[in-house]
Scaffold this motif. Structure first.
Motif, PDB file in Angstrom:
ATOM      1  N   ARG A 217       0.853  -1.197   0.000  1.00 27.88           N
ATOM      2  CA  ARG A 217       0.000   0.000   0.000  1.00 27.88           C
ATOM      3  C   ARG A 217       0.887   1.245   0.000  1.00 27.88           C
ATOM      4  NH1 ARG A 217      -2.885   0.061   4.875  1.00 27.88           N
ATOM      5  NH2 ARG A 217      -1.327  -1.333   5.715  1.00 27.88           N
ATOM      6  N   TRP A 218       1.397   1.598  -1.167  1.00 26.76           N
ATOM      7  CA  TRP A 218       2.400   2.656  -1.292  1.00 26.76           C
ATOM      8  C   TRP A 218       1.873   4.028  -0.917  1.00 26.76           C
ATOM      9  CZ3 TRP A 218       7.294   1.546  -1.413  1.00 26.76           C
ATOM     10  CH2 TRP A 218       7.672   0.254  -1.815  1.00 26.76           C
ATOM     11  N   GLU A 219       0.648   4.338  -1.279  1.00 27.03           N
ATOM     12  CA  GLU A 219       0.099   5.654  -0.938  1.00 27.03           C
ATOM     13  C   GLU A 219      -0.026   5.791   0.578  1.00 27.03           C
ATOM     14  OE1 GLU A 219      -1.222   3.630  -3.321  1.00 27.03           O
ATOM     15  OE2 GLU A 219      -0.416   4.775  -5.013  1.00 27.03           O
ATOM     16  N   GLN A 220      -0.531   4.754   1.223  1.00 27.93           N
ATOM     17  CA  GLN A 220      -0.655   4.792   2.683  1.00 27.93           C
ATOM     18  C   GLN A 220       0.713   4.835   3.339  1.00 27.93           C
ATOM     19  OE1 GLN A 220      -3.388   5.188   4.688  1.00 27.93           O
ATOM     20  NE2 GLN A 220      -1.797   5.472   6.229  1.00 27.93           N
ATOM     21  N   SER A 221       1.669   4.113   2.780  1.00 28.97           N
ATOM     22  CA  SER A 221       3.011   4.127   3.370  1.00 28.97           C
ATOM     23  C   SER A 221       3.610   5.531   3.291  1.00 28.97           C
ATOM     24  CB  SER A 221       3.918   3.104   2.701  1.00 28.97           C
ATOM     25  OG  SER A 221       4.131   3.432   1.346  1.00 28.97           O
ATOM     26  N   ALA A 222       3.363   6.231   2.195  1.00 29.09           N
ATOM     27  CA  ALA A 222       3.889   7.590   2.055  1.00 29.09           C
ATOM     28  C   ALA A 222       3.285   8.514   3.113  1.00 29.09           C
ATOM     29  CB  ALA A 222       3.617   8.132   0.654  1.00 29.09           C
ATOM     30  N   ILE A 223       1.998   8.367   3.378  1.00 25.94           N
ATOM     31  CA  ILE A 223       1.328   9.190   4.398  1.00 25.94           C
ATOM     32  C   ILE A 223       1.893   8.871   5.779  1.00 25.94           C
ATOM     33  CG2 ILE A 223      -0.866   9.606   5.572  1.00 25.94           C
ATOM     34  CD1 ILE A 223      -2.190   9.090   2.757  1.00 25.94           C
TER      35      ILE A 223
ATOM     36  N   ARG B 293      10.304   6.596  -2.648  1.00 25.10           N
ATOM     37  CA  ARG B 293      10.009   7.250  -3.931  1.00 25.10           C
ATOM     38  C   ARG B 293      10.158   6.280  -5.110  1.00 25.10           C
ATOM     39  NH1 ARG B 293      12.685  11.363  -1.317  1.00 25.10           N
ATOM     40  NH2 ARG B 293      14.667  10.926  -2.329  1.00 25.10           N
TER      41      ARG B 293
ATOM     42  N   ARG C 155       9.877   3.048  -4.821  1.00 25.10           N
ATOM     43  CA  ARG C 155       9.089   1.855  -4.467  1.00 25.10           C
ATOM     44  C   ARG C 155       9.952   0.596  -4.403  1.00 25.10           C
ATOM     45  NH1 ARG C 155       2.925   2.540  -6.663  1.00 25.10           N
ATOM     46  NH2 ARG C 155       2.663   4.615  -5.782  1.00 25.10           N
TER      47      ARG C 155
END
Length: 143
Positions: free
Chosen positions: A30-36, A93, A95
């Motif tokens: 879950r890359w978007e969640q990991s970034a947050i 960034r 991934r």
């Protein structure tokens, strides 16, 4: 009663929770969640470092009349952690799960050792030295 040690330990735990959330999100793709979560971790860590480097450590050094060896060690460790965090951000960034998790494992161990030193040794000493100024220091760190 709020103490410097209790306040800073709570910030350690907040950093740990955000760190774990970012790692869990990456492990599950879950890359978007990991970034947050990683951004929340970075903000909490920088707040913590600033509270120590800009308020707590200078107040302590002012009270003891000069630079302190243990405080300098903590500052050096903060810089090492910043380097690891920077490497983690780069792998986030691109991934690169393997690189992120490798850096994450190293940082987790390093943070744990760092936090133990602060919580069990440094904060109690600082609380003793700054007994009269602790309320002002706590207020300044929260800003």
């Amino acid at each position: 009663m709020e103490t410097i040690g209790r306040y800073m330990t709570r910030i350690h735990r907040l950093c740990d929770a955000n760190f774990a959330a970012a790692e869990a999100a990456i492990t599950s793709g879950r890359w978007e969640q990991s970034a947050i979560s990683f951004e929340c971790f970075c903000r909490a860590v920088e707040h913590h470092f600033a509270a120590e480097e800009d308020v707590l450590f200078p107040a302590f050094e002012g009270a003891v009349g000069g630079e302190s060896g243990p405080v300098n060690v903590m500052r050096d460790e903060h810089e090492r952690m910043r380097g690891m965090i920077h490497a983690m951000a780069a792998s986030l960034r691109t991934r690169d799960t393997g690189e992120y998790l490798g850096q994450s494992e190293t940082l987790a161990t390093f943070m744990q050792q760092h936090n133990v030193k602060e919580e069990s040794v440094l904060y109690p000493i600082i609380e003793q030295v700054l007994a009269q100024e602790s309320s002002a220091a706590l207020y300044a760190m929260r800003l």
